[in-house]
Design a protein around this motif. Structure first.
Motif, PDB file in Angstrom:
ATOM      1  N   ARG A  31       0.623  -1.058  -0.350  1.00 30.59           N
ATOM      2  CA  ARG A  31       0.151  -0.400  -0.281  1.00 30.59           C
ATOM      3  C   ARG A  31       0.645   1.222  -0.103  1.00 30.59           C
ATOM      4  NH1 ARG A  31      -2.302   3.392   3.315  1.00 30.59           N
ATOM      5  NH2 ARG A  31      -1.835   2.480   5.450  1.00 30.59           N
ATOM      6  N   LEU A  32       1.910   0.858   0.714  1.00 28.78           N
ATOM      7  CA  LEU A  32       2.606   2.282   1.066  1.00 28.78           C
ATOM      8  C   LEU A  32       3.521   2.125   0.195  1.00 28.78           C
ATOM      9  CD1 LEU A  32       2.972   2.581   4.234  1.00 28.78           C
ATOM     10  CD2 LEU A  32       1.069   3.940   2.958  1.00 28.78           C
ATOM     11  N   ARG A  33       4.299   1.616  -0.039  1.00 27.64           N
ATOM     12  CA  ARG A  33       5.541   1.172  -1.539  1.00 27.64           C
ATOM     13  C   ARG A  33       6.552   2.092  -0.544  1.00 27.64           C
ATOM     14  NH1 ARG A  33       2.702  -0.910  -5.246  1.00 27.64           N
ATOM     15  NH2 ARG A  33       4.268  -0.906  -6.842  1.00 27.64           N
ATOM     16  N   PRO A  34       7.112   1.733   0.224  1.00 24.93           N
ATOM     17  CA  PRO A  34       8.551   2.527   0.536  1.00 24.93           C
ATOM     18  C   PRO A  34       9.934   2.632  -0.165  1.00 24.93           C
ATOM     19  CG  PRO A  34       7.867   0.772   2.051  1.00 24.93           C
ATOM     20  CD  PRO A  34       6.784   1.146   0.768  1.00 24.93           C
ATOM     21  N   GLY A  60       5.616  -4.589  -9.810  1.00 26.66           N
ATOM     22  CA  GLY A  60       6.455  -3.443 -10.111  1.00 26.66           C
ATOM     23  C   GLY A  60       6.169  -2.879  -8.397  1.00 26.66           C
ATOM     24  N   LEU A  61       6.762  -3.851  -7.363  1.00 30.22           N
ATOM     25  CA  LEU A  61       7.050  -3.416  -6.314  1.00 30.22           C
ATOM     26  C   LEU A  61       8.663  -3.527  -5.806  1.00 30.22           C
ATOM     27  CD1 LEU A  61       6.319  -2.424  -3.964  1.00 30.22           C
ATOM     28  CD2 LEU A  61       6.535  -4.573  -2.479  1.00 30.22           C
ATOM     29  N   GLU A  62       8.965  -1.665  -5.738  1.00 29.77           N
ATOM     30  CA  GLU A  62      10.934  -1.600  -6.640  1.00 29.77           C
ATOM     31  C   GLU A  62      11.273  -1.646  -5.242  1.00 29.77           C
ATOM     32  OE1 GLU A  62      11.880   1.180  -9.260  1.00 29.77           O
ATOM     33  OE2 GLU A  62      10.917  -0.233 -11.357  1.00 29.77           O
ATOM     34  N   SER A  63      11.092  -1.378  -4.259  1.00 34.72           N
ATOM     35  CA  SER A  63      11.177  -1.628  -2.404  1.00 34.72           C
ATOM     36  C   SER A  63      12.687  -2.647  -2.280  1.00 34.72           C
ATOM     37  CB  SER A  63       9.779  -1.888  -1.517  1.00 34.72           C
ATOM     38  OG  SER A  63       9.152  -0.668  -1.645  1.00 34.72           O
TER      39      SER A  63
END
Length: 214
Positions: A31-34, A60-63
């Motif tokens: 949700r926050l995608r830090p 798509g999540l690059e954390s």
């Protein structure tokens, strides 16, 4: 996961209490995608290793994930790195080192203390994964020089040390490392080292040489 964050110029702590357990950590991170996630290894319902594996497998999540651990939990280090973690920090690390670690990982660097790195190598030697020795097809895309650089990275050599070894500039080494990471489709230096060990490119190294440095 309660992390007491010091004041950090240029770094926004999205929440001090990120998640109560591994499942919440996955949901909140999506949700926050830090940019950087501090993940506790030991959490209820779903541990930090499985949470990291699920997070980094998401499209798509690059954390980047930094695992928080203690010396008595070193047996989890190798599994966490294979899950995609970019490094480790001890839970009692001084605030200034915590900030420096977050910045380093956000910039794409690896983050492993020498003592933690030794445990990674020991664990690999003790129980190598079934895929060890299997050469990924991406390795064939590396040039001879890039392959040489990868092997030196896996020995724990810094960019400056590699430059001295190969009689090239440090800038040239950085370029080779960047090409290696891109061609192998790995997130960072740590994942390149894990791949090098698993496909047999890196031999067993001495404990006093086991340090991944930038």
């Amino acid at each position: 996961m309660d992390v007491r964050m010091p004041q950090m110029d240029g770094i926004e702590a999205t929440r001090r209490l990120l998640a109560a357990d591994g499942s919440d950590a996955v949901a909140e991170a999506q949700r926050l995608r830090p940019d950087v996630i501090l993940m506790d290894v030991r959490m209820p319902q779903m541990d930090g290793i499985e949470a990291t594996r699920q997070l980094l497998a998401a499209d798509g999540l690059e954390s980047k994930v930094v695992m928080l651990t203690t010396f008595d939990m070193d047996e989890y280090v190798y599994d966490a790195l294979r899950a995609g973690a970019s490094g480790f920090l001890l839970k009692d690390v001084p605030p200034e080192q915590l900030v420096a670690g977050i910045r380093a990982v956000a910039q794409g660097d690896a983050l492993l203390a020498p003592s933690v790195t030794r445990r990674v190598i020991e664990e690999f030697v003790r129980r190598p994964p079934p895929s060890v020795g299997t050469m990924p097809p991406e390795v064939s895309e590396l040039t001879a020089r890039e392959l040489e650089v990868l092997k030196l990275v896996a020995k724990g050599m810094s960019n400056a040390e590699i430059a001295k070894e190969l009689f090239v500039s440090e800038t040239t080494v950085k370029t080779h490392v960047a090409h290696v990471l891109t061609k192998l489709s790995v997130r960072d230096r740590v994942q390149a080292v894990v791949l090098a060990y698993e496909c047999g490119l890196a031999g067993v190294i001495r404990e006093d040489d086991a340090e991944i440095r930038q």
